[in-house]
Design a protein around this motif. Sequence first.
Motif, PDB file in Angstrom:
ATOM      1  N   ARG A 127       1.080  -1.066   0.090  1.00 40.96           N
ATOM      2  CA  ARG A 127       0.041  -0.080   0.039  1.00 40.96           C
ATOM      3  C   ARG A 127       1.078   1.239  -0.016  1.00 40.96           C
ATOM      4  NH1 ARG A 127      -5.032  -2.151   3.585  1.00 40.96           N
ATOM      5  NH2 ARG A 127      -5.901  -3.404   2.020  1.00 40.96           N
ATOM      6  N   LEU A 128       2.140   1.188   0.593  1.00 43.35           N
ATOM      7  CA  LEU A 128       2.911   2.441   0.767  1.00 43.35           C
ATOM      8  C   LEU A 128       3.477   2.380  -0.739  1.00 43.35           C
ATOM      9  CD1 LEU A 128       4.848   1.817   3.957  1.00 43.35           C
ATOM     10  CD2 LEU A 128       3.068   3.694   3.438  1.00 43.35           C
ATOM     11  N   ASN A 143      -8.743  -1.703  -4.220  1.00 41.83           N
ATOM     12  CA  ASN A 143      -8.922  -2.042  -2.556  1.00 41.83           C
ATOM     13  C   ASN A 143      -7.972  -1.357  -2.004  1.00 41.83           C
ATOM     14  OD1 ASN A 143     -11.024  -3.776  -2.796  1.00 41.83           O
ATOM     15  ND2 ASN A 143      -9.631  -5.427  -3.346  1.00 41.83           N
ATOM     16  N   ASP A 144      -6.678  -1.313  -2.206  1.00 45.08           N
ATOM     17  CA  ASP A 144      -5.691  -0.453  -1.534  1.00 45.08           C
ATOM     18  C   ASP A 144      -5.828   0.974  -1.551  1.00 45.08           C
ATOM     19  OD1 ASP A 144      -4.297  -2.900  -1.011  1.00 45.08           O
ATOM     20  OD2 ASP A 144      -2.957  -2.446  -2.799  1.00 45.08           O
ATOM     21  N   MET A 145      -6.327   1.490  -2.580  1.00 46.26           N
ATOM     22  CA  MET A 145      -6.701   2.989  -2.773  1.00 46.26           C
ATOM     23  C   MET A 145      -7.740   3.247  -1.798  1.00 46.26           C
ATOM     24  SD  MET A 145      -6.582   3.696  -6.704  1.00 46.26           S
ATOM     25  CE  MET A 145      -5.521   4.719  -7.461  1.00 46.26           C
ATOM     26  N   ALA A 146      -8.793   2.331  -1.649  1.00 48.72           N
ATOM     27  CA  ALA A 146      -9.942   2.604  -0.692  1.00 48.72           C
ATOM     28  C   ALA A 146      -9.351   2.858   0.641  1.00 48.72           C
ATOM     29  CB  ALA A 146     -10.919   1.347  -0.769  1.00 48.72           C
ATOM     30  N   ALA A 147      -8.559   1.830   1.056  1.00 48.82           N
ATOM     31  CA  ALA A 147      -7.636   1.705   2.229  1.00 48.82           C
ATOM     32  C   ALA A 147      -7.063   3.151   2.500  1.00 48.82           C
ATOM     33  CB  ALA A 147      -6.963   0.467   2.437  1.00 48.82           C
ATOM     34  N   LEU A 148      -6.146   3.409   1.548  1.00 51.20           N
ATOM     35  CA  LEU A 148      -5.641   4.627   1.837  1.00 51.20           C
ATOM     36  C   LEU A 148      -6.532   5.821   1.894  1.00 51.20           C
ATOM     37  CD1 LEU A 148      -2.918   4.120  -0.924  1.00 51.20           C
ATOM     38  CD2 LEU A 148      -2.173   4.327   1.290  1.00 51.20           C
ATOM     39  N   GLU A 149      -7.533   5.889   1.339  1.00 50.96           N
ATOM     40  CA  GLU A 149      -8.508   7.002   1.353  1.00 50.96           C
ATOM     41  C   GLU A 149      -9.171   6.902   2.525  1.00 50.96           C
ATOM     42  OE1 GLU A 149     -11.365   7.207  -2.109  1.00 50.96           O
ATOM     43  OE2 GLU A 149     -12.043   9.124  -1.352  1.00 50.96           O
ATOM     44  N   ASP A 150      -9.385   5.887   3.203  1.00 50.46           N
ATOM     45  CA  ASP A 150     -10.059   5.736   4.541  1.00 50.46           C
ATOM     46  C   ASP A 150      -9.062   6.442   5.672  1.00 50.46           C
ATOM     47  OD1 ASP A 150     -12.269   4.579   3.957  1.00 50.46           O
ATOM     48  OD2 ASP A 150     -11.835   2.544   4.300  1.00 50.46           O
ATOM     49  N   GLU A 151      -7.700   6.215   5.336  1.00 48.33           N
ATOM     50  CA  GLU A 151      -6.625   6.717   6.313  1.00 48.33           C
ATOM     51  C   GLU A 151      -6.477   8.291   6.060  1.00 48.33           C
ATOM     52  OE1 GLU A 151      -4.888   4.917   8.566  1.00 48.33           O
ATOM     53  OE2 GLU A 151      -5.690   2.677   7.930  1.00 48.33           O
ATOM     54  N   GLY A 185       2.592  -5.906  -9.654  1.00 49.09           N
ATOM     55  CA  GLY A 185       2.638  -7.319  -9.763  1.00 49.09           C
ATOM     56  C   GLY A 185       0.952  -7.612  -9.320  1.00 49.09           C
ATOM     57  N   VAL A 186       0.039  -6.575  -9.108  1.00 45.95           N
ATOM     58  CA  VAL A 186      -1.175  -6.919  -9.151  1.00 45.95           C
ATOM     59  C   VAL A 186      -2.204  -6.555  -9.885  1.00 45.95           C
ATOM     60  CG1 VAL A 186      -0.774  -7.445  -6.464  1.00 45.95           C
ATOM     61  CG2 VAL A 186      -1.136  -4.981  -7.322  1.00 45.95           C
ATOM     62  N   SER A 187      -3.403  -6.888  -9.835  1.00 46.55           N
ATOM     63  CA  SER A 187      -4.425  -6.249 -10.684  1.00 46.55           C
ATOM     64  C   SER A 187      -4.804  -4.949 -10.178  1.00 46.55           C
ATOM     65  CB  SER A 187      -5.522  -7.502 -10.764  1.00 46.55           C
ATOM     66  OG  SER A 187      -6.213  -7.456  -9.913  1.00 46.55           O
ATOM     67  N   PRO A 188      -5.707  -4.117 -11.257  1.00 42.54           N
ATOM     68  CA  PRO A 188      -6.266  -2.966 -10.742  1.00 42.54           C
ATOM     69  C   PRO A 188      -7.200  -3.185  -9.817  1.00 42.54           C
ATOM     70  CG  PRO A 188      -6.098  -3.176 -13.246  1.00 42.54           C
ATOM     71  CD  PRO A 188      -5.698  -4.603 -12.679  1.00 42.54           C
ATOM     72  N   ALA A 189      -7.811  -4.294  -9.780  1.00 41.22           N
ATOM     73  CA  ALA A 189      -8.881  -4.376  -8.697  1.00 41.22           C
ATOM     74  C   ALA A 189      -8.133  -4.441  -7.419  1.00 41.22           C
ATOM     75  CB  ALA A 189      -9.569  -5.675  -8.885  1.00 41.22           C
ATOM     76  N   THR A 190      -7.261  -5.067  -7.113  1.00 35.33           N
ATOM     77  CA  THR A 190      -6.489  -5.053  -5.974  1.00 35.33           C
ATOM     78  C   THR A 190      -5.891  -3.738  -5.618  1.00 35.33           C
ATOM     79  OG1 THR A 190      -5.610  -7.164  -6.651  1.00 35.33           O
ATOM     80  CG2 THR A 190      -4.512  -6.195  -4.593  1.00 35.33           C
ATOM     81  N   VAL A 191      -5.447  -3.019  -6.581  1.00 38.00           N
ATOM     82  CA  VAL A 191      -5.024  -1.614  -6.511  1.00 38.00           C
ATOM     83  C   VAL A 191      -6.243  -1.024  -5.820  1.00 38.00           C
ATOM     84  CG1 VAL A 191      -4.148   0.482  -7.208  1.00 38.00           C
ATOM     85  CG2 VAL A 191      -3.097  -1.778  -7.892  1.00 38.00           C
ATOM     86  N   VAL A 226      -5.038  10.055 -10.830  1.00 39.50           N
ATOM     87  CA  VAL A 226      -4.658   8.916 -11.344  1.00 39.50           C
ATOM     88  C   VAL A 226      -5.446   7.642 -10.666  1.00 39.50           C
ATOM     89  CG1 VAL A 226      -2.639   9.501  -9.749  1.00 39.50           C
ATOM     90  CG2 VAL A 226      -2.655   7.048 -10.780  1.00 39.50           C
ATOM     91  N   GLY A 227      -5.684   7.082 -11.763  1.00 40.23           N
ATOM     92  CA  GLY A 227      -6.769   5.673 -11.539  1.00 40.23           C
ATOM     93  C   GLY A 227      -5.951   4.388 -11.487  1.00 40.23           C
ATOM     94  N   SER A 228      -6.747   3.442 -10.841  1.00 35.41           N
ATOM     95  CA  SER A 228      -6.051   2.083 -10.721  1.00 35.41           C
ATOM     96  C   SER A 228      -5.494   1.423 -11.731  1.00 35.41           C
ATOM     97  CB  SER A 228      -7.070   1.311 -10.159  1.00 35.41           C
ATOM     98  OG  SER A 228      -8.131   1.246 -10.982  1.00 35.41           O
ATOM     99  N   LYS A 229      -6.068   1.616 -13.176  1.00 39.63           N
ATOM    100  CA  LYS A 229      -5.680   0.810 -14.298  1.00 39.63           C
ATOM    101  C   LYS A 229      -4.388   1.629 -14.519  1.00 39.63           C
ATOM    102  CE  LYS A 229      -7.153  -0.356 -19.032  1.00 39.63           C
ATOM    103  NZ  LYS A 229      -7.893   0.115 -20.022  1.00 39.63           N
ATOM    104  N   ALA A 230      -4.240   2.629 -14.984  1.00 43.52           N
ATOM    105  CA  ALA A 230      -3.321   3.589 -15.364  1.00 43.52           C
ATOM    106  C   ALA A 230      -2.003   3.082 -14.339  1.00 43.52           C
ATOM    107  CB  ALA A 230      -3.452   5.116 -15.262  1.00 43.52           C
ATOM    108  N   LEU A 231      -2.204   3.226 -12.932  1.00 41.34           N
ATOM    109  CA  LEU A 231      -1.159   2.864 -12.068  1.00 41.34           C
ATOM    110  C   LEU A 231      -0.493   1.417 -12.295  1.00 41.34           C
ATOM    111  CD1 LEU A 231      -1.769   3.503  -8.300  1.00 41.34           C
ATOM    112  CD2 LEU A 231      -0.188   4.425 -10.117  1.00 41.34           C
TER     113      LEU A 231
END
Lengths: 338, 338
Positions: free
Chosen positions: A6-7, A44-52, A36-42, A24-29
């Motif tokens: 996530r970092l 989720n991480d983004m949602a977490a980062l946003e929560d924080e 090494g992970v899919s956009p969908a995973t990213v 910046v969106g998940s796919k572009a990232l």
Amino acid sequence: MLSERRLEVLRAIVQDYVGTEEPVGSKALTERHKLGVSPATVRNDMAALEDEGFIAQPHTSAGRIPTDKGYRLFVDKLAGVKPLSSPERRAIQNFMDGAVDLDDVVARTVRLLAQLTRQVAVVQYPSLTRSTVRHVELLSLAPARLMLVLITDTGRVEQRMVDCPAPFGETSLADLRARLNSRVVGRRFTDVPQLVQDLPESFDKEDRGTVSTVLSTLLETLVEETEERLMIGGTANLTRFGHDFPLTIRPVLEALEEQVVLLKLLGEATDSGMTVRIGHENAHEGLSSTSVVAVGYGSGDEAVAKLGVVGPTRMDYPGTMGAVRAVARYVGQILAES
Amino acid sequence: MLSERRLEVLRAIVQDYVGTEEPVGSKALTERHKLGVSPATVRNDMAALEDEGFIAQPHTSAGRIPTDKGYRLFVDKLAGVKPLSSPERRAIQNFMDGAVDLDDVVARTVRLLAQLTRQVAVVQYPSLTRSTVRHVELLSLAPARLMLVLITDTGRVEQRMVDCPAPFGETSLADLRARLNSRVVGRRFTDVPQLVQDLPESFDKEDRGTVSTVLSTLLETLVEETEERLMIGGTANLTRFGHDFPLTIRPVLEALEEQVVLLKLLGEATDSGMTVRIGHENAHEGLSSTSVVAVGYGSGDEAVAKLGVVGPTRMDYPGTMGAVRAVARYVGQILAES
DNA sequence: TGCTGGCACTCCCCCGCGGTGAGTGCCAGG
DNA sequence: CCTGGCACTCACCGCGGGGGAGTGCCAGCA
């Protein structure tokens, strides 16, 4: 607690956003960085980062941009200080060599910083408070009018007019000049007051008034000039700020004209290390969408003044920090030589 | 040749456009100004004014705006200089009183001008070329190192380091200081070179090298510092420029950072009267949509430096000229007192 | 000759419209 | 815990049609 990945996602977001200036969106990232992970995973991480509170979306269903808090984490944990390239180093050297004056050194420093960082540069003149007295000169301009000239070890010169309560002879003047210098030359400004305290007593009665006046003017100069002068440059770089111009740029220009504000800005960097103030961390309201990178510089081991740059929160922190640090070192070097 | 009424129409157009910032049409003109004729007549006049190049329409079937040529005519023939209101005069006085330093005077002047005109203010430091020497001071910092301090009658101080070819004794130093001052104090800078020409000859052989070095440093200072310093302020007012921001403001900010450009700008005002450069009349490209109002100021009858403002061509010329002139007078007064 | 009212014309500006596409959240399956 | 799929949201863009301010021209009148 944030996982390693996530970092990594946050770092990628900051880097991309700084480059593209667009959310910046998940796919572009996932395309631009090998996570090494899919956009969908990213996502989720983004949602977490946003929560924080590290990132936010400007509008629903848009990409993410870093928040002040996000930049803070990036600067503290994720980013190093990018050293300058050797052409850049050479450019600094070329540019700074040939400076004659103290004014010239400061002026060149400002230009250099502004050019390297493509941001607004702020350079504080070497401080009087921590410097020492190189010489005090007294000139008689008229029978009851003197000029006091103070020269510091950083090459700075301050002059003040002194109106004497009574005429002051040339011999008394020479006497005072000599005694004054023998006491204060080489001493720190802060020590001066007590060093000259008893000076009037050793003069003739009729001269004491003048001596006291001169001394109090000298002490005033020391105190007053603690409000440092500074120089700014590169304001044209503000035009690269964003597209929503007038609203953003105006308060910044206003703040930049307030010496007091700027001094406070630089001053907050109390230690000799580099300070980064991001967005709302800056007390001044008009600078809430800017970041300040500042560092002390000095001729010796001790910092005598600060310099730094002001730019959008969306800036290249590693590069900026590298440039600021490098310039500060060079200026310190140059001051030490003169 | 333009009839009286057509000039009146031009004046009305300039005034309205300056106020509203929008192209002005024939109907609106007749409503706001008592021209005593119908819109149709005004339209004919406008067509004539456009043929002559005084006004233009941004788009077909839009109102008219003044061209640079139109502003020029307005300034030369139609507009007076609006004197300040008495509260404004009082404000100037209050604001300028309490200035101690030369730096302080200049700084206050800049702020004042920027505030009064709501534009960018530029103030040149009092010139060295036309001033006289008040005192030259020599200080020994190390056996073979001197500091030269030059004090002008405008209160300006310049200092230079001098590396001597040979050690220079205290008595020689005092000697040189005395002779130098007896020759140059009160004299104009331009006269100094010949006044000190033969000075080295009267010294001992071993000191001549040092004396020559000191003198050449002094002369250098006089020449170099003819490139004047200046101070600017009120850049935040640039945000009131127009809506098509970045394109307009960027080159202006860039130009404002080029001391050389600014000095040229002010310098073009060779006579002591007020100069107004409108739009493309300014040599510098980036300033082609700005006007410069400048005037000389000085402590005596002679101008020693210039000051002025930079603003959009669409500015209130009478008001701006009034403010600039008034401020210049006050500053001159203050300089004369000190 | 010069001023006026009338008239047709020109465009800029504003607004509402739907299509497009990037991005998201969620869910079920591996 | 990661992934692919899917439905949904919403900013952005280009289009078209009124509205309005302004113009140029012309014929009539002092």
